[in-house]
Design a protein around this motif. Structure first.
Motif, PDB file in Angstrom:
ATOM      1  N   HIS A  72     -13.397  49.119  15.787  1.00 38.20           N
ATOM      2  CA  HIS A  72     -12.236  49.837  16.334  1.00 38.20           C
ATOM      3  C   HIS A  72     -11.163  48.825  16.734  1.00 38.20           C
ATOM      4  CE1 HIS A  72     -10.068  53.095  18.129  1.00 38.20           C
ATOM      5  NE2 HIS A  72     -10.144  52.590  19.353  1.00 38.20           N
ATOM      6  N   VAL A  73     -11.589  47.706  17.305  1.00 43.89           N
ATOM      7  CA  VAL A  73     -10.739  46.534  17.524  1.00 43.89           C
ATOM      8  C   VAL A  73     -11.536  45.356  16.986  1.00 43.89           C
ATOM      9  CG1 VAL A  73      -9.572  45.053  19.196  1.00 43.89           C
ATOM     10  CG2 VAL A  73      -9.643  47.530  19.576  1.00 43.89           C
ATOM     11  N   ALA A  74     -11.148  44.844  15.839  1.00 45.45           N
ATOM     12  CA  ALA A  74     -11.985  43.879  15.126  1.00 45.45           C
ATOM     13  C   ALA A  74     -11.836  42.456  15.629  1.00 45.45           C
ATOM     14  CB  ALA A  74     -11.675  43.925  13.627  1.00 45.45           C
ATOM     15  N   GLN A  75     -10.641  42.067  16.018  1.00 45.64           N
ATOM     16  CA  GLN A  75     -10.402  40.676  16.390  1.00 45.64           C
ATOM     17  C   GLN A  75     -10.755  40.437  17.860  1.00 45.64           C
ATOM     18  OE1 GLN A  75      -9.567  38.212  14.277  1.00 45.64           O
ATOM     19  NE2 GLN A  75      -9.779  39.795  12.706  1.00 45.64           N
ATOM     20  N   PRO A  76     -11.384  39.301  18.172  1.00 50.13           N
ATOM     21  CA  PRO A  76     -11.611  38.957  19.576  1.00 50.13           C
ATOM     22  C   PRO A  76     -10.247  38.753  20.252  1.00 50.13           C
ATOM     23  CG  PRO A  76     -12.926  37.565  18.102  1.00 50.13           C
ATOM     24  CD  PRO A  76     -11.924  38.276  17.255  1.00 50.13           C
ATOM     25  N   THR A  77      -9.855  39.717  21.052  1.00 44.28           N
ATOM     26  CA  THR A  77      -8.499  39.758  21.604  1.00 44.28           C
ATOM     27  C   THR A  77      -8.484  39.292  23.055  1.00 44.28           C
ATOM     28  OG1 THR A  77      -8.044  41.668  20.189  1.00 44.28           O
ATOM     29  CG2 THR A  77      -6.515  41.267  22.008  1.00 44.28           C
ATOM     30  N   PRO A  78      -7.674  38.302  23.395  1.00 45.54           N
ATOM     31  CA  PRO A  78      -7.548  37.924  24.809  1.00 45.54           C
ATOM     32  C   PRO A  78      -7.250  39.153  25.649  1.00 45.54           C
ATOM     33  CG  PRO A  78      -6.362  36.368  23.421  1.00 45.54           C
ATOM     34  CD  PRO A  78      -6.788  37.493  22.524  1.00 45.54           C
ATOM     35  N   VAL A  79      -7.948  39.290  26.765  1.00 39.86           N
ATOM     36  CA  VAL A  79      -7.841  40.522  27.549  1.00 39.86           C
ATOM     37  C   VAL A  79      -6.411  40.783  27.994  1.00 39.86           C
ATOM     38  CG1 VAL A  79      -8.427  39.423  29.753  1.00 39.86           C
ATOM     39  CG2 VAL A  79      -8.923  41.853  29.404  1.00 39.86           C
ATOM     40  N   ALA A  80      -5.625  39.745  28.199  1.00 42.46           N
ATOM     41  CA  ALA A  80      -4.226  39.939  28.608  1.00 42.46           C
ATOM     42  C   ALA A  80      -3.426  40.673  27.535  1.00 42.46           C
ATOM     43  CB  ALA A  80      -3.578  38.596  28.915  1.00 42.46           C
ATOM     44  N   ASP A  81      -3.860  40.558  26.274  1.00 45.09           N
ATOM     45  CA  ASP A  81      -3.146  41.188  25.164  1.00 45.09           C
ATOM     46  C   ASP A  81      -3.837  42.457  24.671  1.00 45.09           C
ATOM     47  OD1 ASP A  81      -1.396  38.987  25.169  1.00 45.09           O
ATOM     48  OD2 ASP A  81      -2.740  37.857  23.844  1.00 45.09           O
ATOM     49  N   PHE A  82      -4.944  42.840  25.307  1.00 49.39           N
ATOM     50  CA  PHE A  82      -5.758  43.932  24.777  1.00 49.39           C
ATOM     51  C   PHE A  82      -5.099  45.283  25.038  1.00 49.39           C
ATOM     52  CE2 PHE A  82      -9.297  46.992  24.983  1.00 49.39           C
ATOM     53  CZ  PHE A  82      -9.831  46.791  23.726  1.00 49.39           C
ATOM     54  N   ARG A  83      -5.065  46.112  24.004  1.00 47.22           N
ATOM     55  CA  ARG A  83      -4.594  47.493  24.108  1.00 47.22           C
ATOM     56  C   ARG A  83      -5.657  48.405  23.498  1.00 47.22           C
ATOM     57  NH1 ARG A  83      -2.038  44.623  26.598  1.00 47.22           N
ATOM     58  NH2 ARG A  83       0.221  44.361  26.778  1.00 47.22           N
ATOM     59  N   TRP A  84      -5.782  49.610  24.023  1.00 47.73           N
ATOM     60  CA  TRP A  84      -6.832  50.515  23.565  1.00 47.73           C
ATOM     61  C   TRP A  84      -6.261  51.594  22.649  1.00 47.73           C
ATOM     62  CZ3 TRP A  84     -11.830  50.422  23.138  1.00 47.73           C
ATOM     63  CH2 TRP A  84     -12.523  51.606  22.851  1.00 47.73           C
ATOM     64  N   PRO A  85      -6.599  51.569  21.344  1.00 47.10           N
ATOM     65  CA  PRO A  85      -6.201  52.665  20.448  1.00 47.10           C
ATOM     66  C   PRO A  85      -7.154  53.849  20.675  1.00 47.10           C
ATOM     67  CG  PRO A  85      -6.785  50.627  19.241  1.00 47.10           C
ATOM     68  CD  PRO A  85      -7.310  50.499  20.622  1.00 47.10           C
ATOM     69  N   ASP A  86      -6.628  55.051  20.669  1.00 47.33           N
ATOM     70  CA  ASP A  86      -7.473  56.219  20.922  1.00 47.33           C
ATOM     71  C   ASP A  86      -8.557  56.379  19.861  1.00 47.33           C
ATOM     72  OD1 ASP A  86      -6.385  57.015  23.266  1.00 47.33           O
ATOM     73  OD2 ASP A  86      -5.296  58.741  22.465  1.00 47.33           O
ATOM     74  N   LEU A  87      -9.728  56.753  20.340  1.00 47.63           N
ATOM     75  CA  LEU A  87     -10.834  57.124  19.464  1.00 47.63           C
ATOM     76  C   LEU A  87     -10.728  58.612  19.121  1.00 47.63           C
ATOM     77  CD1 LEU A  87     -13.673  55.398  21.508  1.00 47.63           C
ATOM     78  CD2 LEU A  87     -12.988  54.730  19.204  1.00 47.63           C
ATOM     79  N   LYS A  88     -11.246  58.974  17.959  1.00 50.10           N
ATOM     80  CA  LYS A  88     -11.337  60.383  17.565  1.00 50.10           C
ATOM     81  C   LYS A  88     -12.791  60.700  17.240  1.00 50.10           C
ATOM     82  CE  LYS A  88      -6.618  60.648  15.799  1.00 50.10           C
ATOM     83  NZ  LYS A  88      -5.745  60.957  14.626  1.00 50.10           N
ATOM     84  N   ALA A  89     -13.208  61.910  17.577  1.00 57.22           N
ATOM     85  CA  ALA A  89     -14.610  62.297  17.413  1.00 57.22           C
ATOM     86  C   ALA A  89     -14.843  62.996  16.078  1.00 57.22           C
ATOM     87  CB  ALA A  89     -15.035  63.209  18.562  1.00 57.22           C
ATOM     88  N   GLY A  90     -16.041  62.798  15.524  1.00 55.52           N
ATOM     89  CA  GLY A  90     -16.439  63.477  14.299  1.00 55.52           C
ATOM     90  C   GLY A  90     -17.512  62.705  13.565  1.00 55.52           C
TER      91      GLY A  90
END
Length: 234
Positions: A72-90
């Motif tokens: 869902h977020v593939a790259q190890p992202t520094p937490v200061a730059d981290f943003r959460w894309p919405d998950l969808k169910a199914g």
């Protein structure tokens, strides 16, 4: 602070993984949106914890599992730059495949030798529909998988607590059970702040720590009171 030739000791990487169930049942009663909201709300608190501990470089990733597992977020992202894309169910609940994805990233050759114990937070509302045991075995075959701080959050009454307990792998630490959105927020924030704080503290670097208790975990928060409306309870 310890010194290295040429200067001060650099910050040590701490890899943090969200491992989130996106099966069809997560689309019922607003569970997937509650999870999205809880993680998004926790991010600023997580960033503050990391800011207060410059000796750890917190890198965040996320895996979603339903029919199969994917980054869902593939790259190890520094937490200061981290943003959460919405998950969808199914889809189904291929939890074993999710653990295999994590295991691949915790191979010795993929992890810095000086890394802090990774933190794995598994969130699910159901039972695995694939070979969970094989996925867990793949994870535990990796030295960093054994060293990882493994937290499990059950959403609702249908989550398989015995499977989540296997993932945790320690009799003193139980899965956290969230039966409403407020409790989920409380548990997500605890996992992303208090657990993160413990994993990035000097105590987590002690050579005397055992494989089962490599990081001393803080007490889990109280589940709180249930909402008055049964519609708000999972």
């Amino acid at each position: 602070m310890s010194k290295l030739p040429g200067g001060a000791l650099a910050s040590r990487p701490l890899h943090f993984f969200w491992i989130a169930d996106c099966s069809g049942s997560m689309g019922v009663d607003g569970k997937i949106q509650a999870l999205n909201n809880a993680i998004r709300e926790a991010i600023p608190h997580m960033q503050q914890v990391a800011l207060e501990n410059p000796n750890a470089q917190v890198l965040v990733r996320a895996i979603a599992f339903a029919h199969g597992a994917r980054w869902h977020v593939a790259q190890p992202t520094p937490v200061a730059d981290f943003r959460w894309p919405d998950l969808k169910a199914g889809g189904e609940t291929d939890m074993g495949q999710a653990l295999r994805l994590v295991a691949e990233q915790l191979r010795v050759e993929a992890m810095p030798a000086r890394a802090l114990p990774p933190v794995l937070v598994l969130i699910s509302d159901g039972q695995p529909t694939d070979n969970f045991d094989a996925g867990l075995q793949a994870l535990m075959e990796q030295p960093w998988g054994k060293k990882a701080v493994r937290i499990a959050i059950a959403i609702g009454d249908d989550a398989d607590l015995s499977i989540l307990q296997k993932f945790i792998g320690h009799p003193e630490f139980q899965p956290l059970q969230a039966n409403n959105a407020d409790t989920l927020v409380r548990y997500i924030r605890w996992a992303s702040t208090e657990v993160l704080k413990s994993a990035s503290s000097p105590a987590s670097q002690a050579t005397t720590a055992t494989a089962a208790t490599n990081v001393p975990l803080p007490p889990a928060p109280d589940a709180g009171t249930l909402p008055e409306s049964a519609e708000d309870v999972w």
